[in-house]
Write a protein that holds these residues in place. Structure first.
Motif, PDB file in Angstrom:
ATOM      1  N   LYS A 174     -40.754 -60.849  26.819  1.00 53.95           N
ATOM      2  CA  LYS A 174     -41.782 -61.523  27.081  1.00 53.95           C
ATOM      3  C   LYS A 174     -41.365 -63.530  26.420  1.00 53.95           C
ATOM      4  O   LYS A 174     -40.393 -63.741  25.560  1.00 53.95           O
ATOM      5  N   LYS A 175     -41.572 -64.025  27.542  1.00 56.36           N
ATOM      6  CA  LYS A 175     -41.683 -65.303  27.003  1.00 56.36           C
ATOM      7  C   LYS A 175     -42.327 -65.966  24.979  1.00 56.36           C
ATOM      8  O   LYS A 175     -43.379 -65.130  24.622  1.00 56.36           O
ATOM      9  N   GLY A 176     -41.426 -66.022  24.711  1.00 59.82           N
ATOM     10  CA  GLY A 176     -41.714 -66.337  22.890  1.00 59.82           C
ATOM     11  C   GLY A 176     -41.284 -65.431  21.740  1.00 59.82           C
ATOM     12  O   GLY A 176     -41.624 -65.822  21.152  1.00 59.82           O
ATOM     13  N   GLN A 177     -40.660 -64.696  22.415  1.00 61.06           N
ATOM     14  CA  GLN A 177     -40.723 -63.749  21.687  1.00 61.06           C
ATOM     15  C   GLN A 177     -39.106 -64.174  20.710  1.00 61.06           C
ATOM     16  O   GLN A 177     -38.421 -64.465  21.602  1.00 61.06           O
ATOM     17  N   VAL A 178     -39.244 -63.820  19.387  1.00 59.25           N
ATOM     18  CA  VAL A 178     -37.764 -64.130  18.649  1.00 59.25           C
ATOM     19  C   VAL A 178     -37.020 -62.854  19.053  1.00 59.25           C
ATOM     20  O   VAL A 178     -37.234 -61.680  19.118  1.00 59.25           O
ATOM     21  N   LEU A 179     -35.551 -63.581  19.400  1.00 59.59           N
ATOM     22  CA  LEU A 179     -34.149 -62.693  20.179  1.00 59.59           C
ATOM     23  C   LEU A 179     -33.703 -62.872  18.889  1.00 59.59           C
ATOM     24  O   LEU A 179     -32.673 -62.076  18.560  1.00 59.59           O
ATOM     25  N   ALA A 180     -33.794 -63.606  17.651  1.00 61.63           N
ATOM     26  CA  ALA A 180     -32.796 -64.205  16.345  1.00 61.63           C
ATOM     27  C   ALA A 180     -33.537 -64.823  15.529  1.00 61.63           C
ATOM     28  O   ALA A 180     -34.735 -66.016  15.817  1.00 61.63           O
ATOM     29  N   ARG A 181     -32.694 -64.773  14.167  1.00 58.64           N
ATOM     30  CA  ARG A 181     -33.238 -65.810  13.153  1.00 58.64           C
ATOM     31  C   ARG A 181     -32.112 -65.823  11.890  1.00 58.64           C
ATOM     32  O   ARG A 181     -31.380 -65.207  11.871  1.00 58.64           O
ATOM     33  N   TYR A 182     -31.859 -67.577  11.999  1.00 66.82           N
ATOM     34  CA  TYR A 182     -31.002 -67.831  11.063  1.00 66.82           C
ATOM     35  C   TYR A 182     -31.959 -67.981   9.950  1.00 66.82           C
ATOM     36  O   TYR A 182     -32.652 -67.929   9.071  1.00 66.82           O
ATOM     37  N   ASN A 183     -31.039 -68.015   8.902  1.00 60.96           N
ATOM     38  CA  ASN A 183     -31.836 -68.467   7.174  1.00 60.96           C
ATOM     39  C   ASN A 183     -32.487 -69.676   7.364  1.00 60.96           C
ATOM     40  O   ASN A 183     -31.722 -70.401   7.378  1.00 60.96           O
ATOM     41  N   ASP A 184     -33.591 -69.744   6.576  1.00 63.28           N
ATOM     42  CA  ASP A 184     -34.178 -70.898   6.843  1.00 63.28           C
ATOM     43  C   ASP A 184     -34.697 -71.400   5.877  1.00 63.28           C
ATOM     44  O   ASP A 184     -34.877 -72.215   4.941  1.00 63.28           O
ATOM     45  N   GLU A 185     -34.066 -70.767   4.398  1.00 62.06           N
ATOM     46  CA  GLU A 185     -34.087 -70.985   2.957  1.00 62.06           C
ATOM     47  C   GLU A 185     -34.116 -72.643   2.991  1.00 62.06           C
ATOM     48  O   GLU A 185     -34.846 -73.304   2.121  1.00 62.06           O
ATOM     49  N   THR A 186     -32.742 -73.059   2.994  1.00 59.79           N
ATOM     50  CA  THR A 186     -33.144 -75.095   3.394  1.00 59.79           C
ATOM     51  C   THR A 186     -33.786 -75.662   3.561  1.00 59.79           C
ATOM     52  O   THR A 186     -34.189 -76.196   2.881  1.00 59.79           O
ATOM     53  N   ILE A 187     -33.904 -75.339   5.466  1.00 59.62           N
ATOM     54  CA  ILE A 187     -34.897 -75.914   5.592  1.00 59.62           C
ATOM     55  C   ILE A 187     -36.804 -76.048   5.553  1.00 59.62           C
ATOM     56  O   ILE A 187     -37.377 -76.567   5.218  1.00 59.62           O
ATOM     57  N   GLN A 188     -36.840 -74.331   4.342  1.00 54.54           N
ATOM     58  CA  GLN A 188     -38.133 -74.709   3.969  1.00 54.54           C
ATOM     59  C   GLN A 188     -38.222 -75.863   2.948  1.00 54.54           C
ATOM     60  O   GLN A 188     -39.625 -76.109   2.625  1.00 54.54           O
ATOM     61  N   ALA A 189     -36.945 -75.475   1.941  1.00 56.07           N
ATOM     62  CA  ALA A 189     -36.998 -76.261   0.833  1.00 56.07           C
ATOM     63  C   ALA A 189     -37.248 -77.612   1.574  1.00 56.07           C
ATOM     64  O   ALA A 189     -37.724 -78.384   0.941  1.00 56.07           O
ATOM     65  N   GLU A 190     -36.169 -78.177   2.365  1.00 53.16           N
ATOM     66  CA  GLU A 190     -36.568 -79.572   3.070  1.00 53.16           C
ATOM     67  C   GLU A 190     -38.153 -79.787   3.371  1.00 53.16           C
ATOM     68  O   GLU A 190     -38.161 -80.667   3.245  1.00 53.16           O
ATOM     69  N   LEU A 191     -38.568 -78.421   3.673  1.00 54.33           N
ATOM     70  CA  LEU A 191     -39.889 -78.806   4.904  1.00 54.33           C
ATOM     71  C   LEU A 191     -40.527 -79.617   3.055  1.00 54.33           C
ATOM     72  O   LEU A 191     -41.891 -80.033   3.357  1.00 54.33           O
ATOM     73  N   ALA A 192     -40.686 -78.409   2.554  1.00 54.37           N
ATOM     74  CA  ALA A 192     -41.298 -79.117   0.665  1.00 54.37           C
ATOM     75  C   ALA A 192     -41.826 -79.803   0.707  1.00 54.37           C
ATOM     76  O   ALA A 192     -42.564 -80.736  -0.101  1.00 54.37           O
ATOM     77  N   GLN A 193     -39.749 -80.677   0.479  1.00 53.91           N
ATOM     78  CA  GLN A 193     -39.974 -82.293  -0.053  1.00 53.91           C
ATOM     79  C   GLN A 193     -40.528 -83.115   1.390  1.00 53.91           C
ATOM     80  O   GLN A 193     -41.042 -83.793   0.136  1.00 53.91           O
ATOM     81  N   VAL A 194     -40.648 -82.833   2.200  1.00 53.93           N
ATOM     82  CA  VAL A 194     -40.850 -83.852   3.123  1.00 53.93           C
ATOM     83  C   VAL A 194     -42.244 -83.944   3.230  1.00 53.93           C
ATOM     84  O   VAL A 194     -43.033 -84.597   3.050  1.00 53.93           O
ATOM     85  N   LYS A 195     -42.876 -83.047   2.747  1.00 57.03           N
ATOM     86  CA  LYS A 195     -44.208 -82.779   1.801  1.00 57.03           C
ATOM     87  C   LYS A 195     -45.033 -82.834   1.165  1.00 57.03           C
ATOM     88  O   LYS A 195     -45.803 -83.938   1.388  1.00 57.03           O
ATOM     89  N   ALA A 196     -44.267 -83.128  -0.170  1.00 56.00           N
ATOM     90  CA  ALA A 196     -44.371 -83.941  -0.628  1.00 56.00           C
ATOM     91  C   ALA A 196     -44.456 -85.314  -0.466  1.00 56.00           C
ATOM     92  O   ALA A 196     -45.623 -86.337  -1.390  1.00 56.00           O
ATOM     93  N   ALA A 197     -43.351 -85.946   0.138  1.00 58.29           N
ATOM     94  CA  ALA A 197     -43.105 -87.103   0.292  1.00 58.29           C
ATOM     95  C   ALA A 197     -44.318 -87.843   1.403  1.00 58.29           C
ATOM     96  O   ALA A 197     -44.967 -89.114   0.567  1.00 58.29           O
ATOM     97  N   VAL A 198     -44.696 -87.051   2.135  1.00 53.45           N
ATOM     98  CA  VAL A 198     -46.666 -87.679   2.473  1.00 53.45           C
ATOM     99  C   VAL A 198     -46.966 -87.461   1.831  1.00 53.45           C
ATOM    100  O   VAL A 198     -47.847 -88.485   1.815  1.00 53.45           O
ATOM    101  N   ALA A 199     -47.520 -87.054   1.074  1.00 52.22           N
ATOM    102  CA  ALA A 199     -48.551 -86.647  -0.009  1.00 52.22           C
ATOM    103  C   ALA A 199     -48.698 -88.229  -1.427  1.00 52.22           C
ATOM    104  O   ALA A 199     -49.525 -88.968  -0.969  1.00 52.22           O
TER     105      ALA A 199
END
Length: 365
Positions: free
Chosen positions: A87-112
Protein backbone atom coordinates in the motif's frame (compact mmCIF):
# COMPACT_ATOMS: atom_id res chain seq x y z
CA UNK A 1 -6.02 -67.73 -103.96
CA UNK A 2 -9.54 -66.22 -104.02
CA UNK A 3 -10.75 -68.93 -101.67
CA UNK A 4 -8.01 -68.02 -99.15
CA UNK A 5 -8.97 -64.29 -99.19
CA UNK A 6 -12.68 -65.08 -98.70
CA UNK A 7 -11.81 -67.36 -95.82
CA UNK A 8 -9.77 -64.61 -94.15
CA UNK A 9 -12.60 -62.05 -94.53
CA UNK A 10 -15.03 -64.52 -93.02
CA UNK A 11 -12.76 -65.03 -90.01
CA UNK A 12 -12.39 -61.26 -89.47
CA UNK A 13 -16.16 -60.80 -89.73
CA UNK A 14 -16.81 -63.53 -87.20
CA UNK A 15 -14.18 -62.03 -84.85
CA UNK A 16 -15.66 -58.52 -85.13
CA UNK A 17 -19.11 -59.82 -84.39
CA UNK A 18 -17.81 -61.63 -81.34
CA UNK A 19 -16.01 -58.51 -80.06
CA UNK A 20 -19.11 -56.35 -80.56
CA UNK A 21 -21.22 -58.82 -78.62
CA UNK A 22 -18.58 -58.87 -75.83
CA UNK A 23 -18.61 -55.02 -75.55
CA UNK A 24 -22.43 -55.04 -75.29
CA UNK A 25 -22.29 -57.64 -72.55
CA UNK A 26 -19.64 -55.65 -70.66
CA UNK A 27 -21.69 -52.46 -70.94
CA UNK A 28 -24.75 -54.26 -69.72
CA UNK A 29 -22.82 -55.73 -66.81
CA UNK A 30 -21.50 -52.27 -65.64
CA UNK A 31 -24.24 -50.36 -63.79
CA UNK A 32 -24.61 -46.57 -64.24
CA UNK A 33 -23.08 -44.31 -61.57
CA UNK A 34 -25.46 -43.83 -58.67
CA UNK A 35 -27.04 -40.37 -58.28
CA UNK A 36 -26.41 -38.85 -54.82
CA UNK A 37 -29.42 -37.36 -53.04
CA UNK A 38 -28.62 -33.97 -51.49
CA UNK A 39 -30.30 -31.18 -49.60
CA UNK A 40 -29.72 -27.54 -50.50
CA UNK A 41 -29.26 -24.42 -48.41
CA UNK A 42 -28.65 -20.77 -49.18
CA UNK A 43 -26.04 -18.68 -47.33
CA UNK A 44 -27.36 -17.00 -44.19
CA UNK A 45 -26.79 -13.26 -43.80
CA UNK A 46 -25.78 -12.39 -40.23
CA UNK A 47 -24.76 -9.29 -38.31
CA UNK A 48 -21.34 -10.37 -37.20
CA UNK A 49 -18.90 -8.62 -34.90
CA UNK A 50 -15.82 -7.39 -36.69
CA UNK A 51 -12.55 -8.03 -34.89
CA UNK A 52 -8.97 -7.09 -35.59
CA UNK A 53 -6.54 -9.83 -34.56
CA UNK A 54 -3.33 -8.74 -32.90
CA UNK A 55 -0.26 -10.04 -31.09
CA UNK A 56 1.82 -8.25 -28.52
CA UNK A 57 3.44 -8.19 -25.11
CA UNK A 58 1.86 -7.66 -21.71
CA UNK A 59 3.79 -4.96 -19.82
CA UNK A 60 3.42 -2.94 -16.65
CA UNK A 61 1.39 0.24 -17.15
CA UNK A 62 3.99 2.08 -15.05
CA UNK A 63 6.91 0.53 -13.18
CA UNK A 64 8.33 2.79 -10.48
CA UNK A 65 11.96 2.54 -9.43
CA UNK A 66 12.21 3.04 -5.67
CA UNK A 67 15.61 4.12 -4.35
CA UNK A 68 17.39 6.17 -1.72
CA UNK A 69 18.58 9.77 -1.78
CA UNK A 70 21.12 9.52 1.04
CA UNK A 71 24.51 7.85 1.20
CA UNK A 72 26.74 6.26 3.79
CA UNK A 73 24.02 4.57 5.87
CA UNK A 74 23.65 0.85 6.50
CA UNK A 75 20.45 -1.00 5.58
CA UNK A 76 19.06 -2.62 8.75
CA UNK A 77 15.55 -3.74 7.62
CA UNK A 78 14.08 -5.17 4.42
CA UNK A 79 10.31 -5.61 4.75
CA UNK A 80 9.20 -6.42 1.18
CA UNK A 81 9.86 -9.26 -1.23
CA UNK A 82 9.18 -9.76 -4.93
CA UNK A 83 5.48 -10.39 -5.51
CA UNK A 84 4.29 -8.62 -2.35
CA UNK A 85 1.19 -6.44 -2.67
CA UNK A 86 1.91 -3.15 -0.89
CA UNK A 87 0.00 0.00 0.00
CA UNK A 88 1.00 3.61 -0.49
CA UNK A 89 3.22 4.78 2.40
CA UNK A 90 4.08 1.25 3.55
CA UNK A 91 7.69 1.03 4.80
CA UNK A 92 9.63 -1.33 2.53
CA UNK A 93 13.08 -0.92 4.06
CA UNK A 94 14.90 1.11 6.74
CA UNK A 95 18.45 2.45 7.14
CA UNK A 96 20.31 2.92 10.41
CA UNK A 97 19.22 6.41 11.55
CA UNK A 98 21.29 6.90 14.72
CA UNK A 99 23.54 9.49 13.07
CA UNK A 100 20.58 11.36 11.62
CA UNK A 101 18.78 11.28 14.97
CA UNK A 102 21.82 12.86 16.63
CA UNK A 103 21.98 15.53 13.95
CA UNK A 104 18.28 16.21 14.41
CA UNK A 105 18.66 16.64 18.17
CA UNK A 106 21.57 19.03 17.63
CA UNK A 107 19.57 21.11 15.15
CA UNK A 108 16.59 21.24 17.50
CA UNK A 109 18.87 22.61 20.22
CA UNK A 110 20.20 25.21 17.78
CA UNK A 111 16.63 26.27 17.00
CA UNK A 112 15.83 26.65 20.69
CA UNK A 113 18.98 28.70 21.22
CA UNK A 114 18.21 30.93 18.24
CA UNK A 115 14.65 31.47 19.43
CA UNK A 116 15.90 32.45 22.91
CA UNK A 117 18.31 34.96 21.37
CA UNK A 118 15.47 36.30 19.25
CA UNK A 119 13.27 36.86 22.31
CA UNK A 120 16.03 38.84 23.99
CA UNK A 121 16.69 40.87 20.85
CA UNK A 122 12.98 41.62 20.42
CA UNK A 123 12.66 42.81 24.04
CA UNK A 124 15.63 45.14 23.57
CA UNK A 125 14.21 46.42 20.31
CA UNK A 126 10.82 47.07 21.89
CA UNK A 127 12.42 49.12 24.70
CA UNK A 128 14.37 51.10 22.15
CA UNK A 129 11.19 51.81 20.22
CA UNK A 130 9.51 53.13 23.36
CA UNK A 131 12.44 55.35 24.32
CA UNK A 132 13.30 56.38 20.80
CA UNK A 133 10.79 59.24 20.75
CA UNK A 134 12.05 60.66 24.08
CA UNK A 135 15.46 61.47 22.64
CA UNK A 136 17.34 59.65 25.41
CA UNK A 137 18.95 57.19 22.94
CA UNK A 138 21.30 57.96 20.12
CA UNK A 139 20.57 56.97 16.55
CA UNK A 140 23.46 54.50 16.71
CA UNK A 141 21.91 52.69 19.70
CA UNK A 142 18.57 52.52 17.97
CA UNK A 143 20.12 51.13 14.76
CA UNK A 144 22.15 48.58 16.73
CA UNK A 145 19.05 47.24 18.57
CA UNK A 146 17.08 46.93 15.38
CA UNK A 147 19.96 45.15 13.64
CA UNK A 148 20.32 42.66 16.48
CA UNK A 149 16.59 41.87 16.24
CA UNK A 150 16.77 41.24 12.51
CA UNK A 151 19.92 39.14 12.94
CA UNK A 152 18.22 37.01 15.58
CA UNK A 153 15.23 36.53 13.31
CA UNK A 154 17.53 35.38 10.47
CA UNK A 155 19.30 32.93 12.78
CA UNK A 156 15.99 31.42 13.85
CA UNK A 157 14.94 31.04 10.20
CA UNK A 158 18.29 29.42 9.35
CA UNK A 159 18.05 27.03 12.30
CA UNK A 160 14.51 26.04 11.36
CA UNK A 161 15.61 25.41 7.77
CA UNK A 162 18.34 23.11 9.07
CA UNK A 163 15.72 21.39 11.21
CA UNK A 164 13.56 20.77 8.13
CA UNK A 165 16.61 19.39 6.29
CA UNK A 166 17.53 17.08 9.17
CA UNK A 167 13.93 15.85 9.43
CA UNK A 168 13.89 15.16 5.67
CA UNK A 169 17.11 13.15 5.98
CA UNK A 170 15.55 11.18 8.82
CA UNK A 171 12.48 10.47 6.67
CA UNK A 172 14.76 9.26 3.87
CA UNK A 173 16.08 6.50 6.09
CA UNK A 174 12.65 4.88 5.73
CA UNK A 175 11.95 3.68 2.17
CA UNK A 176 8.18 3.84 1.60
CA UNK A 177 5.98 2.72 -1.29
CA UNK A 178 5.02 5.75 -3.42
CA UNK A 179 1.75 4.11 -4.48
CA UNK A 180 -0.32 0.93 -4.17
CA UNK A 181 1.07 -1.87 -6.28
CA UNK A 182 3.08 -5.07 -6.58
CA UNK A 183 6.81 -5.42 -5.94
CA UNK A 184 8.29 -6.64 -9.24
CA UNK A 185 11.99 -6.35 -8.41
CA UNK A 186 14.23 -6.14 -5.35
CA UNK A 187 17.93 -5.34 -5.15
CA UNK A 188 17.92 -4.23 -1.49
CA UNK A 189 20.34 -6.32 0.57
CA UNK A 190 20.43 -6.32 4.35
CA UNK A 191 23.66 -4.75 5.65
CA UNK A 192 24.55 -2.93 2.44
CA UNK A 193 25.66 0.72 2.60
CA UNK A 194 23.52 3.23 0.74
CA UNK A 195 24.59 5.32 -2.21
CA UNK A 196 22.58 8.30 -3.49
CA UNK A 197 20.30 7.23 -6.35
CA UNK A 198 20.70 3.52 -5.66
CA UNK A 199 17.68 1.43 -6.75
CA UNK A 200 16.21 -0.82 -4.08
CA UNK A 201 12.83 -1.97 -5.42
CA UNK A 202 10.65 -1.92 -8.53
CA UNK A 203 6.92 -1.42 -8.18
CA UNK A 204 4.14 -2.13 -10.71
CA UNK A 205 1.86 0.77 -9.85
CA UNK A 206 -1.61 -0.35 -8.74
CA UNK A 207 -0.85 -3.79 -10.23
CA UNK A 208 -2.03 -2.30 -13.51
CA UNK A 209 -1.04 -3.95 -16.79
CA UNK A 210 -1.39 -3.07 -20.45
CA UNK A 211 -1.26 -5.08 -23.65
CA UNK A 212 0.84 -3.52 -26.39
CA UNK A 213 -0.94 -5.01 -29.39
CA UNK A 214 0.63 -4.76 -32.85
CA UNK A 215 -1.73 -4.21 -35.78
CA UNK A 216 -1.11 -3.43 -39.43
CA UNK A 217 -1.38 0.10 -40.77
CA UNK A 218 -4.57 -0.74 -42.70
CA UNK A 219 -6.22 -2.36 -39.67
CA UNK A 220 -5.36 0.59 -37.44
CA UNK A 221 -7.83 2.77 -39.36
CA UNK A 222 -10.72 0.84 -37.75
CA UNK A 223 -9.44 1.08 -34.16
CA UNK A 224 -10.61 3.80 -31.78
CA UNK A 225 -10.01 4.66 -28.13
CA UNK A 226 -12.55 2.95 -25.86
CA UNK A 227 -13.11 -0.17 -27.98
CA UNK A 228 -13.28 -3.51 -26.15
CA UNK A 229 -10.57 -6.13 -26.51
CA UNK A 230 -9.86 -9.68 -25.37
CA UNK A 231 -6.48 -11.37 -25.04
CA UNK A 232 -5.33 -14.88 -24.22
CA UNK A 233 -2.21 -15.28 -22.10
CA UNK A 234 0.16 -18.24 -21.85
CA UNK A 235 -1.92 -20.03 -19.21
CA UNK A 236 -4.92 -20.02 -21.56
CA UNK A 237 -6.86 -17.54 -19.46
CA UNK A 238 -8.82 -14.97 -21.43
CA UNK A 239 -8.69 -11.41 -20.11
CA UNK A 240 -10.73 -8.42 -21.17
CA UNK A 241 -9.45 -4.92 -21.80
CA UNK A 242 -10.17 -1.56 -23.35
CA UNK A 243 -8.20 0.48 -25.87
CA UNK A 244 -6.59 3.37 -23.96
CA UNK A 245 -4.28 4.87 -26.53
CA UNK A 246 -3.14 4.43 -30.13
CA UNK A 247 0.46 5.16 -31.07
CA UNK A 248 0.74 8.23 -33.31
CA UNK A 249 3.48 6.69 -35.49
CA UNK A 250 4.09 3.42 -37.36
CA UNK A 251 7.26 1.38 -37.01
CA UNK A 252 9.22 1.80 -40.24
CA UNK A 253 10.71 -1.72 -39.95
CA UNK A 254 7.60 -3.78 -39.26
CA UNK A 255 5.03 -1.35 -40.73
CA UNK A 256 2.93 -2.11 -37.67
CA UNK A 257 1.33 0.21 -35.15
CA UNK A 258 1.09 -0.25 -31.37
CA UNK A 259 -2.33 -0.14 -29.69
CA UNK A 260 -2.20 0.27 -25.89
CA UNK A 261 -4.94 -1.77 -24.18
CA UNK A 262 -5.66 -1.50 -20.45
CA UNK A 263 -5.98 -5.05 -19.10
CA UNK A 264 -8.65 -5.82 -16.52
CA UNK A 265 -6.70 -8.09 -14.21
CA UNK A 266 -8.81 -9.17 -11.26
CA UNK A 267 -5.81 -10.63 -9.44
CA UNK A 268 -4.01 -7.82 -7.56
CA UNK A 269 -0.85 -9.96 -7.39
CA UNK A 270 -0.75 -10.04 -11.23
CA UNK A 271 -1.86 -13.70 -11.28
CA UNK A 272 -2.26 -15.21 -14.76
CA UNK A 273 -1.06 -12.10 -16.57
CA UNK A 274 2.49 -10.97 -15.87
CA UNK A 275 4.71 -8.29 -17.42
CA UNK A 276 6.76 -9.72 -20.29
CA UNK A 277 4.19 -12.30 -21.36
CA UNK A 278 3.26 -12.68 -25.03
CA UNK A 279 -0.47 -12.65 -25.75
CA UNK A 280 -2.76 -13.07 -28.72
CA UNK A 281 -6.07 -11.32 -28.88
CA UNK A 282 -8.71 -9.39 -30.75
CA UNK A 283 -10.01 -5.84 -30.75
CA UNK A 284 -13.73 -5.43 -31.46
CA UNK A 285 -14.13 -2.71 -34.10
CA UNK A 286 -17.88 -2.93 -34.83
CA UNK A 287 -20.58 -4.94 -36.58
CA UNK A 288 -20.95 -5.89 -40.25
CA UNK A 289 -23.11 -8.17 -42.42
CA UNK A 290 -21.56 -11.50 -43.40
CA UNK A 291 -22.54 -14.51 -45.54
CA UNK A 292 -22.30 -17.69 -43.51
CA UNK A 293 -22.56 -21.44 -44.15
CA UNK A 294 -22.41 -24.41 -41.78
CA UNK A 295 -19.14 -26.29 -41.70
CA UNK A 296 -20.78 -29.38 -43.23
CA UNK A 297 -21.26 -27.50 -46.53
CA UNK A 298 -17.58 -26.65 -46.90
CA UNK A 299 -15.04 -29.04 -48.40
CA UNK A 300 -11.32 -28.57 -47.85
CA UNK A 301 -9.57 -29.98 -50.92
CA UNK A 302 -5.97 -29.41 -52.05
CA UNK A 303 -5.53 -26.77 -49.38
CA UNK A 304 -8.51 -24.68 -50.53
CA UNK A 305 -12.08 -24.28 -49.29
CA UNK A 306 -14.80 -25.29 -51.76
CA UNK A 307 -18.56 -25.60 -51.94
CA UNK A 308 -20.86 -27.26 -54.49
CA UNK A 309 -23.67 -25.19 -55.99
CA UNK A 310 -26.46 -26.17 -58.36
CA UNK A 311 -25.34 -25.39 -61.89
CA UNK A 312 -28.00 -26.79 -64.31
CA UNK A 313 -30.89 -29.25 -64.55
CA UNK A 314 -30.71 -32.55 -66.48
CA UNK A 315 -33.41 -34.01 -68.80
CA UNK A 316 -34.12 -36.66 -66.18
CA UNK A 317 -35.16 -33.99 -63.64
CA UNK A 318 -31.91 -34.12 -61.65
CA UNK A 319 -29.30 -31.38 -61.31
CA UNK A 320 -25.64 -30.94 -62.01
CA UNK A 321 -23.34 -29.38 -59.41
CA UNK A 322 -20.42 -27.03 -59.85
CA UNK A 323 -17.44 -26.80 -57.52
CA UNK A 324 -16.78 -23.21 -56.41
CA UNK A 325 -13.75 -22.04 -54.45
CA UNK A 326 -14.56 -19.73 -51.50
CA UNK A 327 -12.62 -17.75 -48.96
CA UNK A 328 -13.23 -18.37 -45.27
CA UNK A 329 -13.41 -15.74 -42.57
CA UNK A 330 -14.51 -15.85 -38.95
CA UNK A 331 -16.17 -18.76 -37.18
CA UNK A 332 -18.89 -18.73 -34.53
CA UNK A 333 -21.69 -21.00 -33.35
CA UNK A 334 -20.92 -23.68 -35.96
CA UNK A 335 -21.08 -21.21 -38.86
CA UNK A 336 -18.26 -19.92 -41.05
CA UNK A 337 -18.05 -16.63 -42.89
CA UNK A 338 -17.61 -17.18 -46.65
CA UNK A 339 -17.04 -14.98 -49.66
CA UNK A 340 -16.89 -15.84 -53.35
CA UNK A 341 -20.50 -16.95 -53.83
CA UNK A 342 -23.78 -15.08 -54.31
CA UNK A 343 -26.20 -14.66 -51.43
CA UNK A 344 -28.84 -16.49 -53.51
CA UNK A 345 -26.64 -19.48 -54.40
CA UNK A 346 -28.10 -22.95 -53.77
CA UNK A 347 -25.39 -24.87 -51.91
CA UNK A 348 -25.19 -28.59 -51.16
CA UNK A 349 -25.71 -28.77 -47.41
CA UNK A 350 -23.64 -31.89 -46.68
CA UNK A 351 -21.83 -34.78 -48.32
CA UNK A 352 -19.57 -32.54 -50.41
CA UNK A 353 -16.75 -35.02 -49.95
CA UNK A 354 -18.54 -37.53 -52.18
CA UNK A 355 -18.99 -35.09 -55.08
CA UNK A 356 -16.87 -33.89 -57.99
CA UNK A 357 -17.30 -30.97 -60.35
CA UNK A 358 -20.09 -31.75 -62.85
CA UNK A 359 -21.68 -34.63 -60.91
CA UNK A 360 -25.40 -35.26 -61.18
CA UNK A 361 -27.40 -35.12 -57.95
CA UNK A 362 -31.02 -35.60 -56.90
CA UNK A 363 -32.34 -32.70 -54.84
CA UNK A 364 -34.54 -33.70 -51.92
CA UNK A 365 -36.48 -31.44 -49.64
Amino acid sequence: MVISVLAAVAVIGIGGYALANADKKTAAASPAKAVLSVKLITPKVMEWAQNVSANGNVVAWQESQIGTEIGGLRLVEVNAQIGDVVKKGQVLARYNDETIQAELAQVKAAVAEAEAALNEAQENANRVRQLGTSGSLSAQQITQAMTQERTAQARVASAKAQLVSAQARLNQTRIAAPDDGVISGRSATLGSVSQPGQELFKLVRKGRLEWQAEVTASESAHIKVGQDATLTVASGKVLSGKVRQIAPTIDTKTRNLIVYVDVKNEDTALGAAKPGMFAKGQIAVGQAKALTLPGSAILLRDGFANVFVIDAATPQGNSKVKQVRVQLGRQAQGLMEVSGIAATAQVVASGAGFLADGDTVRVVK
